[in-house]
Design an enzyme around this catalytic site. Structure first.
Site, short mmCIF file in Angstrom:
data_model
loop_
_atom_site.label_atom_id
_atom_site.label_comp_id
_atom_site.label_asym_id
_atom_site.label_seq_id
_atom_site.Cartn_x
_atom_site.Cartn_y
_atom_site.Cartn_z
N LYS A 1 0.82 -1.21 0.00
CA LYS A 1 0.00 0.00 0.00
C LYS A 1 0.86 1.26 0.00
CE LYS A 1 -2.08 -0.76 3.94
NZ LYS A 1 -1.31 -1.91 4.44
N ARG B 1 -8.45 1.45 9.93
CA ARG B 1 -8.01 0.10 10.30
C ARG B 1 -8.97 -0.59 11.25
NH1 ARG B 1 -2.08 1.13 9.36
NH2 ARG B 1 -0.91 -0.74 9.86
N ARG C 1 11.85 -5.67 4.01
CA ARG C 1 11.69 -4.24 3.70
C ARG C 1 12.76 -3.39 4.38
NH1 ARG C 1 5.90 -1.70 4.60
NH2 ARG C 1 6.18 -2.31 6.77
N ARG D 1 12.48 -1.04 9.79
CA ARG D 1 11.56 -0.55 10.81
C ARG D 1 11.56 -1.50 12.00
NH1 ARG D 1 5.99 0.66 7.73
NH2 ARG D 1 5.26 -0.17 9.70
N ARG E 1 1.32 -7.91 14.03
CA ARG E 1 0.63 -6.92 13.18
C ARG E 1 -0.36 -7.62 12.26
NH1 ARG E 1 5.38 -4.29 10.34
NH2 ARG E 1 3.83 -2.98 9.32
P1 AMP Z 1 1.92 1.13 9.04
O1 AMP Z 1 3.14 1.83 8.58
O2 AMP Z 1 0.69 1.55 8.31
O3 AMP Z 1 2.08 -0.38 9.05
O4 AMP Z 1 1.68 1.56 10.56
C1 AMP Z 1 2.67 1.31 11.55
C2 AMP Z 1 2.01 1.31 12.93
O5 AMP Z 1 1.41 2.59 13.19
C3 AMP Z 1 0.87 0.31 13.09
O6 AMP Z 1 1.34 -1.01 13.40
C4 AMP Z 1 0.11 0.95 14.24
O7 AMP Z 1 0.76 0.76 15.49
C5 AMP Z 1 0.19 2.43 13.90
N1 AMP Z 1 -0.93 2.83 13.02
C6 AMP Z 1 -0.85 3.26 11.73
N2 AMP Z 1 -2.08 3.53 11.22
C7 AMP Z 1 -2.96 3.24 12.21
C8 AMP Z 1 -4.36 3.29 12.32
N3 AMP Z 1 -5.14 3.68 11.29
N4 AMP Z 1 -4.93 2.92 13.50
C9 AMP Z 1 -4.19 2.55 14.55
N5 AMP Z 1 -2.85 2.45 14.52
C10 AMP Z 1 -2.22 2.80 13.37
#
Ligand code: AMP
Length: 232
Positions: free
Chosen positions: A21, A96, A135, A168, A179
């Site tokens: 994404k 989410r 990644r 990361r 996750r």
């Molecule tokens: P991502 O880069 O989108 O995988 O997000 C990394 C982390 O940020 C996630 O594992 C969550 O801890 C937090 N996070 C990102 N977007 C959201 C969301 N919409 N709701 C809750 N936590 C989020």
């Protein structure tokens, strides 16, 4: 496509972590001249700057869990209200949870949008693990690589300006599994949420990034109201 064309509906890139994404949102948003609104990037930025929000989110993120709906919705409401989002935007990593999706609907309605169009990125579990653990991200410009299938020209260095590539903290395998569990429990139900509203496009996303980009640009035409029907 002219950047001043307004998307009739903002786009949501929906799907598990590692589905591509972020990579796609970056490219497609640039091509359309609209912002990519990535809640993960926004949280990482807060963590890096040591803001109060970042200090609260850091431990939750490192455990692979979701930050509270209240925090993330407030952050998104503020972001999509900014002038650069007026012609459309791509939400990447939001919503989410069901609560986030409902709050987003209300926010969009208040601001005169017809509602969002969600694209569901479908990728097999093993492929997700491979993508996430491989990644690497440029610590300077945010460009995304993968040591297995999109390596940089020089190991550990970004092709653009040579910035250091970092993994990361939440891409370590045990956190990745957590996750993906969070995704299954809380986020996957949103596929039905958007399907029931006739606002879902399914994207089989195991393929090559360039091919996905062209399919996504066709979906963007749908969101612009220039095309009818299904893009597969
Ligand atoms: P991502 O880069 O989108 O995988 O997000 C990394 C982390 O940020 C996630 O594992 C969550 O801890 C937090 N996070 C990102 N977007 C959201 C969301 N919409 N709701 C809750 N936590 C989020």
């Amino acid at each position: 496509m002219e950047s001043r064309d307004k998307l009739a509906r903002p786009l949501i890139f929906l799907g598990p972590p590692g589905a591509g994404k972020g990579t796609q949102a970056r490219v497609v948003a640039e091509r359309l001249g609209i912002p990519q609104v990535s809640t993960g990037d926004m949280f990482r930025d807060h963590v890096q700057r040591g803001t109060e929000l970042g200090r609260g989110a850091k431990a939750v993120m490192e455990r692979g869990e979701l930050v509270s709906d209240e925090t993330v919705v407030a952050m998104v409401a503020d972001r999509i209200g900014q002038p650069d989002c007026a012609h459309g935007f791509i939400l990447d990593g939001f919503p989410r949870t069901a609560t986030q999706a409902e709050r987003l609907e209300a926010l969009l309605r208040e601001r005169g949008w017809e509602g969002a169009l969600a694209v569901n990125f479908a990728v097999s579990y093993n492929e997700l693990i491979r993508r996430l653990t491989g990644r690497r991200t440029c610590s300077v410009c945010g460009e995304i690589y993968n040591i297995h299938f999109r390596p940089p020209k020089v190991a550990g260095r970004c092709d653009r300006e040579g910035g250091e590539l970092v993994q990361r903290a939440d891409d370590r395998e045990e956190v990745v599994r957590q996750r993906l569990e969070e995704y299954e429990r809380k986020t996957r139900p949103l596929v039905d949420f958007y399907r029931q509203r006739g606002a879902l496009v399914e994207l089989e996303a195991n393929g090559q990034p360039e091919e996905l980009t062209s399919r996504l640009l066709a979906v963007a035409l749908l969101a612009l109201g220039l095309l009818d029907g299904r893009v597969s």
